[in-house]
Design an enzyme around this catalytic site. Structure first.
Site, mmCIF file in Angstrom:
data_model
loop_
_atom_site.group_PDB
_atom_site.id
_atom_site.type_symbol
_atom_site.label_atom_id
_atom_site.label_comp_id
_atom_site.label_asym_id
_atom_site.label_seq_id
_atom_site.Cartn_x
_atom_site.Cartn_y
_atom_site.Cartn_z
ATOM 1 N N PRO A 157 -10.527 -30.497 -38.112
ATOM 2 C CA PRO A 157 -11.402 -29.705 -38.982
ATOM 3 C C PRO A 157 -11.637 -28.273 -38.500
ATOM 4 O O PRO A 157 -11.839 -28.024 -37.307
ATOM 5 C CB PRO A 157 -12.703 -30.515 -38.973
ATOM 6 C CG PRO A 157 -12.247 -31.916 -38.772
ATOM 7 C CD PRO A 157 -11.088 -31.821 -37.826
ATOM 8 N N CYS A 158 -11.646 -27.351 -39.466
ATOM 9 C CA CYS A 158 -11.771 -25.922 -39.172
ATOM 10 C C CYS A 158 -13.205 -25.387 -39.136
ATOM 11 O O CYS A 158 -13.462 -24.398 -38.436
ATOM 12 C CB CYS A 158 -10.983 -25.119 -40.202
ATOM 13 S SG CYS A 158 -9.229 -25.492 -40.272
ATOM 14 N N PRO A 159 -14.168 -25.953 -39.903
ATOM 15 C CA PRO A 159 -15.498 -25.353 -39.975
ATOM 16 C C PRO A 159 -16.168 -25.073 -38.625
ATOM 17 O O PRO A 159 -16.907 -24.091 -38.519
ATOM 18 C CB PRO A 159 -16.301 -26.382 -40.788
ATOM 19 C CG PRO A 159 -15.280 -26.992 -41.693
ATOM 20 C CD PRO A 159 -14.040 -27.097 -40.840
#
Length: 419
Positions: A79-81
């Site tokens: 995941p990037c967030p």
């Protein structure tokens, strides 16, 4: 040394399969993909036929990494967030952070190579200590790791889409690894999807292609908490408008024959157009599951297949020991954290004055700033005396598999909000 069969791969946080497809094009066969979102997992199954485990990748009930020990490549787009500039850059404090956990699986799976990709934000000074911990942990496990910021537009994708990529291998393989070289020419949005815009005979399509004569901004897929079927925040929409694309939504079909001239009304992208801009082609026969918003989210959050393919070819060549060996890669100084290294090496309290001396070409203010950033991802112990203030590096706050970690409690109670 030439390999006689296709190397194998396990992919975590696989999404709709952009990286799966790119690695397949590069000659890898996936023995397993793991994905949290059931709709994206359905896309993977119906498009590839590979085995897909659905659920939290860190849940042993979903899959057991030990069952895949010895696979050639462990890959993923975690995941990037946690690292995104568009988010709060919480790093290890974000319940979605799985980067450190993914690195920890190397100790179990023992792959010949590791490939992890994320957003450009992970390259920021804010995460220099986090990155250094990743490198040090991989070194402990016997791997040589290197980072590189790659632009998707350099590999035939009509988006800028910068991605921060980590590749790690054992020294004997790393000596043959070379980052892929950019293409000589970039492809424009108009060139990429002009034929799709013309599907219904739009009489102004040639004028539109001429107006869409550049590389587009990054497609923003959004998350279950934020984002819908549009092309992202205000700045991204403005970037698409410069290429005569209306970024306020996704169309159900291409413009009709008598649709207005693009100077009067910009056309919107369709799902097939978004997929093409991300690097999928008709030959791939990819079948995106779900409704339009879900399909767009899957596409917008994907790692572009052409970029994954380029990296996959480079990894496969290194595993086959193709070419002339070279010195193992040396990391550029801006990707390392000297304050983290100084504290980690000392293993004891170090005064601020001593830290400044240990970290050359810096100032007290810079060291204090780095300490503040480190404290977001590590427990930094502070001891104050009349003579000085000293610091000691404590434990990492991030999730590496601890059953009692707050990340597990959050996921259990808020499963529908995590993507």
């Amino acid at each position: 040394m030439q390999q006689t069969s296709r190397p194998t791969a396990v992919e975590i946080c696989a999404g709709a399969g952009g990286q799966v497809l790119g690695l397949h094009r590069a000659g890898f066969d996936h023995v397993l993909a793991v994905e949290l979102d059931a709709t994206a997992a359905q896309t993977l199954r119906q498009s590839t036929g590979i085995e897909v485990a659905v659920g939290d990748v860190a849940d042993s009930a979903v899959w057991r990494p030990i069952d895949y020990a010895g696979v050639d490549l462990l890959a993923g787009g975690v995941p990037c967030p946690p690292f995104s500039v568009a988010g709060r850059q919480l790093g290890s404090s974000d319940e979605r952070d799985l980067f450190a956990w993914a690195v920890e699986q190397v100790a179990i799976v023992k792959p010949r190579a590791l490939l992890l990709e994320n957003v450009r934000g992970l390259a920021a000074p804010r995460f220099s200590g986090y990155r250094q911990r990743v490198l040090d942990r991989l070194a402990q496990l016997g791997y040589v790791a290197n980072w590189r910021l790659l632009q998707a537009a350099d590999f035939g994708v009509a988006q800028l889409r910068p991605r921060f990529v980590l590749v790690a291998m054992r020294p004997d393989d790393a000596a043959y690894f070379r980052w892929p070289q950019p293409h000589a020419r970039r492809t424009t949005v108009g060139e990429t999807i002009g034929d799709l815009m013309a599907e219904n005979g739009w009489k102004h399509v040639d004028d539109w292609v001429a107006m869409a004569n550049g590389v587009g901004p990054t497609l923003v897929g959004g998350s279950k908490k934020h984002g819908g079927a549009d092309l992202g925040p205000t700045r991204a929409k403005a970037g698409w408008a410069k290429l005569a694309v209306d970024g306020h939504g996704i169309a159900n079909a291409s413009p009709e024959m008598n649709a207005l001239h693009p100077s009067a009304r910009y056309p919107r992208l369709t799902i097939p157009m978004a997929a093409r801009l991300q690097g999928w082609t008709e030959k791939d026969k990819w079948q995106f599951a779900g409704r339009k918003t879900s399909q767009y989210r899957q596409i917008g959050n994907a790692f572009p297949p052409p970029v994954a393919e380029a990296i996959g070819h480079a990894i496969r060549a290194a595993l086959a020991h193709e070419g002339v060996p070279h010195e193992v890669p040396q990391l550029s100084a801006d990707l390392q954290d000297p304050v983290y290294r100084a504290l980690a090496t000392a293993g004891e309290y170090v005064s601020l004055e001593r830290l400044v001396r240990m970290v050359t070409e810096t100032t007290t203010a810079t060291v204090e700033q780095r300490l503040a950033m480190l404290a977001q991802d590590f427990a930094v112990e502070v001891k104050v005396t009349e003579r000085s203030t000293s610091y000691k590096l404590g434990g990492f706050k991030g999730f590496t598999g601890q059953p009692e970690h707050l990340r597990n409690h959050f996921l259990k109670n808020h499963r529908s909000r995590v993507s």
